[in-house]
Design a protein around this motif. Sequence first.
Motif, PDB file in Angstrom:
ATOM      1  N   ALA A 326      -6.428  22.928   7.188  1.00  0.00           N
ATOM      2  CA  ALA A 326      -7.289  21.962   6.506  1.00  0.00           C
ATOM      3  C   ALA A 326      -6.435  21.273   5.441  1.00  0.00           C
ATOM      4  O   ALA A 326      -6.024  21.917   4.469  1.00  0.00           O
ATOM      5  N   THR A 327      -6.152  20.014   5.657  1.00  0.00           N
ATOM      6  CA  THR A 327      -5.203  19.357   4.760  1.00  0.00           C
ATOM      7  C   THR A 327      -5.551  17.891   4.543  1.00  0.00           C
ATOM      8  O   THR A 327      -6.161  17.255   5.405  1.00  0.00           O
ATOM      9  N   GLN A 328      -5.142  17.387   3.395  1.00  0.00           N
ATOM     10  CA  GLN A 328      -5.237  15.947   3.129  1.00  0.00           C
ATOM     11  C   GLN A 328      -3.859  15.286   3.196  1.00  0.00           C
ATOM     12  O   GLN A 328      -3.754  14.074   3.062  1.00  0.00           O
ATOM     13  N   ASP A 329      -2.825  16.101   3.381  1.00  0.00           N
ATOM     14  CA  ASP A 329      -1.468  15.565   3.529  1.00  0.00           C
ATOM     15  C   ASP A 329      -1.003  15.810   4.957  1.00  0.00           C
ATOM     16  O   ASP A 329      -0.731  16.946   5.354  1.00  0.00           O
ATOM     17  N   VAL A 330      -0.926  14.737   5.723  1.00  0.00           N
ATOM     18  CA  VAL A 330      -0.657  14.829   7.157  1.00  0.00           C
ATOM     19  C   VAL A 330       0.751  14.318   7.464  1.00  0.00           C
ATOM     20  O   VAL A 330       1.103  13.190   7.106  1.00  0.00           O
ATOM     21  N   GLU A 331       1.548  15.172   8.104  1.00  0.00           N
ATOM     22  CA  GLU A 331       2.868  14.773   8.613  1.00  0.00           C
ATOM     23  C   GLU A 331       2.698  14.469  10.094  1.00  0.00           C
ATOM     24  O   GLU A 331       2.157  15.285  10.838  1.00  0.00           O
ATOM     25  N   ALA A 358     -12.071   9.445   8.081  1.00  0.00           N
ATOM     26  CA  ALA A 358     -11.740   9.365   6.657  1.00  0.00           C
ATOM     27  C   ALA A 358     -10.882   8.120   6.471  1.00  0.00           C
ATOM     28  O   ALA A 358     -10.683   7.337   7.406  1.00  0.00           O
ATOM     29  N   ARG A 359     -10.386   7.940   5.257  1.00  0.00           N
ATOM     30  CA  ARG A 359      -9.423   6.861   5.017  1.00  0.00           C
ATOM     31  C   ARG A 359      -8.075   7.499   4.731  1.00  0.00           C
ATOM     32  O   ARG A 359      -7.998   8.626   4.253  1.00  0.00           O
ATOM     33  N   ALA A 360      -7.021   6.773   5.066  1.00  0.00           N
ATOM     34  CA  ALA A 360      -5.674   7.334   4.914  1.00  0.00           C
ATOM     35  C   ALA A 360      -4.748   6.322   4.258  1.00  0.00           C
ATOM     36  O   ALA A 360      -4.770   5.125   4.587  1.00  0.00           O
ATOM     37  N   LEU A 361      -3.943   6.813   3.335  1.00  0.00           N
ATOM     38  CA  LEU A 361      -2.916   6.006   2.676  1.00  0.00           C
ATOM     39  C   LEU A 361      -1.557   6.390   3.265  1.00  0.00           C
ATOM     40  O   LEU A 361      -1.233   7.582   3.374  1.00  0.00           O
ATOM     41  N   VAL A 362      -0.764   5.390   3.646  1.00  0.00           N
ATOM     42  CA  VAL A 362       0.592   5.664   4.126  1.00  0.00           C
ATOM     43  C   VAL A 362       1.474   5.906   2.904  1.00  0.00           C
ATOM     44  O   VAL A 362       1.786   4.988   2.151  1.00  0.00           O
ATOM     45  N   THR A 396      -8.513  10.808   2.430  1.00  0.00           N
ATOM     46  CA  THR A 396      -9.534  10.929   1.391  1.00  0.00           C
ATOM     47  C   THR A 396     -10.373  12.192   1.556  1.00  0.00           C
ATOM     48  O   THR A 396     -11.052  12.616   0.625  1.00  0.00           O
ATOM     49  N   ALA A 397     -10.354  12.770   2.751  1.00  0.00           N
ATOM     50  CA  ALA A 397     -11.079  14.026   3.005  1.00  0.00           C
ATOM     51  C   ALA A 397     -10.195  14.891   3.893  1.00  0.00           C
ATOM     52  O   ALA A 397      -9.367  14.382   4.646  1.00  0.00           O
ATOM     53  N   PRO A 398     -10.335  16.210   3.795  1.00  0.00           N
ATOM     54  CA  PRO A 398      -9.482  17.077   4.624  1.00  0.00           C
ATOM     55  C   PRO A 398      -9.714  16.844   6.116  1.00  0.00           C
ATOM     56  O   PRO A 398     -10.852  16.605   6.555  1.00  0.00           O
ATOM     57  N   VAL A 399      -8.632  16.910   6.882  1.00  0.00           N
ATOM     58  CA  VAL A 399      -8.760  16.942   8.343  1.00  0.00           C
ATOM     59  C   VAL A 399      -8.365  18.352   8.797  1.00  0.00           C
ATOM     60  O   VAL A 399      -7.538  19.014   8.173  1.00  0.00           O
ATOM     61  N   PHE A 400      -9.010  18.787   9.876  1.00  0.00           N
ATOM     62  CA  PHE A 400      -8.795  20.150  10.376  1.00  0.00           C
ATOM     63  C   PHE A 400      -7.929  20.053  11.630  1.00  0.00           C
ATOM     64  O   PHE A 400      -8.436  19.799  12.722  1.00  0.00           O
ATOM     65  N   CYS A 401      -6.639  20.218  11.438  1.00  0.00           N
ATOM     66  CA  CYS A 401      -5.710  19.880  12.512  1.00  0.00           C
ATOM     67  C   CYS A 401      -4.767  21.032  12.851  1.00  0.00           C
ATOM     68  O   CYS A 401      -4.512  21.915  12.035  1.00  0.00           O
ATOM     69  N   ASP A 402      -4.277  20.996  14.077  1.00  0.00           N
ATOM     70  CA  ASP A 402      -3.196  21.862  14.536  1.00  0.00           C
ATOM     71  C   ASP A 402      -2.002  20.973  14.865  1.00  0.00           C
ATOM     72  O   ASP A 402      -2.155  19.752  15.041  1.00  0.00           O
ATOM     73  N   ASP A 403      -0.824  21.574  14.984  1.00  0.00           N
ATOM     74  CA  ASP A 403       0.313  20.802  15.464  1.00  0.00           C
ATOM     75  C   ASP A 403      -0.009  20.260  16.850  1.00  0.00           C
ATOM     76  O   ASP A 403      -0.590  20.953  17.683  1.00  0.00           O
ATOM     77  N   TYR A 404       0.417  19.018  17.099  1.00  0.00           N
ATOM     78  CA  TYR A 404       0.162  18.390  18.392  1.00  0.00           C
ATOM     79  C   TYR A 404       0.774  19.216  19.528  1.00  0.00           C
ATOM     80  O   TYR A 404       0.223  19.291  20.625  1.00  0.00           O
ATOM     81  N   ALA A 405       1.906  19.868  19.238  1.00  0.00           N
ATOM     82  CA  ALA A 405       2.564  20.686  20.258  1.00  0.00           C
ATOM     83  C   ALA A 405       1.695  21.869  20.661  1.00  0.00           C
ATOM     84  O   ALA A 405       1.826  22.399  21.765  1.00  0.00           O
ATOM     85  N   ARG A 406       0.803  22.275  19.780  1.00  0.00           N
ATOM     86  CA  ARG A 406      -0.064  23.434  20.057  1.00  0.00           C
ATOM     87  C   ARG A 406      -1.394  23.015  20.668  1.00  0.00           C
ATOM     88  O   ARG A 406      -1.947  23.709  21.523  1.00  0.00           O
ATOM     89  N   ASN A 407      -1.930  21.892  20.230  1.00  0.00           N
ATOM     90  CA  ASN A 407      -3.217  21.420  20.741  1.00  0.00           C
ATOM     91  C   ASN A 407      -3.243  19.898  20.658  1.00  0.00           C
ATOM     92  O   ASN A 407      -3.265  19.324  19.568  1.00  0.00           O
TER      93      ASN A 407
END
Length: 433
Positions: A326-331, A358-362, A396-407
């Motif tokens: 659960a993160t707001q900082d996405v690589e 959500a909204r995202a800032l680059v 602006t809000a957390p996204v619940f993500c896995d690495d793309y390589a995993r899912n």
Amino acid sequence: MTTTTGTRPEATGAHAVDMLRFATAGSVDDGKSTLIGRLLFDSKSIFQDQLEAVERTSASMGDEYTNLALLTDGLRAEREQGITIDVAYRYFATPRRKFIIADTPGHTQYTRNMVTGASTADLAIVLVDARKGLVEQSRRHAFLVSLLRVPHLVLAVNKMDLVDYSQEVFERVKDEFTAFATKLSVPDLEVIPLSALKGDNVVSRSESMPWYEGPSLLHHLENVHVASDRNLVDARFPVQYVVRPQSSTHRDYRGYAGQVAGGVFKPGDEVVVLPSGFTSRIASIDTFDGPVQEAFAPMSVTMRLEDEIDISRGDMICRPGNQPQATQDVEAMVCWMDETQALAPGRKYAIKHTSRSARALVKELPYRLDVNTLHRSEAPGQLALNEIGRVRLRTTAPVFCDDYARNRTTGGFILVDEATNRTVAAGMVIGSD
């Protein structure tokens, strides 16, 4: 860039015929359209009137043979230009399997179309002309297939009839490509010599190449095992909407509908809901055909929980001991798709990830990747149309993500320009290097 590909772990009952999504890619004139036409024709997936129309058109164009490419090149304008544009989806079936083909263009300027077509594919076919061997675009397509984590890759060495079905020519192309593929993430590679025009090794084994002992293309497509490609370990269920029937007979029903993105869910399982962190157990799992005892990707189901919890669209149901980040900082790696404006640090977009928005800032653009050489351009400043690069986003809000390589489902997202509502990028979440 959500994936909705479709084979069940072990299909049973009415769902015994499974589905394979595959994408085709190759340089201009490598014969993609002819190959797809040959698959449709030889598997008897076209109607007699379609065939007669193609025969008439072939004759009017002066062709001495039935031009099967016309089965897939549907637009007259693109036929006249001799090129295929956009992504065309075709459907056919054999007694063993149903197929969805994403026919993507070969031109460099259509990288985004290739990404669109391959992002949901179980398998990709990269065509090369036996006379030309590997060209820059062959390497680029193989890299994109690897980047998009397509689990199965077929190198189709086409036009073998024009090199007298030479084993030496085939082995040379095979060795060169295999050496290149070792630099990529390609879990499963099959190399098949064929002639789409003559039908050699497309549906049936070719008598012209007795030295080749592998399967025909269709035999490989029918038998390649894709059930184990899906992530059955990490249970992920993004909620799409809440089901609350208004009828008096179902007044107390409260279900959460969506598509399973990973893992297996069963009634009685303990689950946690993100972002609230509340836990409960699954009371039942319902489908259009009635209740089921387990749900797995890519099934669309409605879950009921034992406890009344405030759950809404965009929430994620998973296991307490196995949760996504659960993160707001996405690589992420992104493929930029907008013609009018480049991606640059400081710009803001809407991000759509599973059922969550959500909204995202680059924040940063550390490097751009040259898809032909695999070299990095550090601090490039911006990404233009069809370019691929690494970005850091702040949401602006957390996204619940896995690495793309995993899912590929919980690791994929799109960016949308809020002013125009255009999809401007496809992204793949990556862990820290």
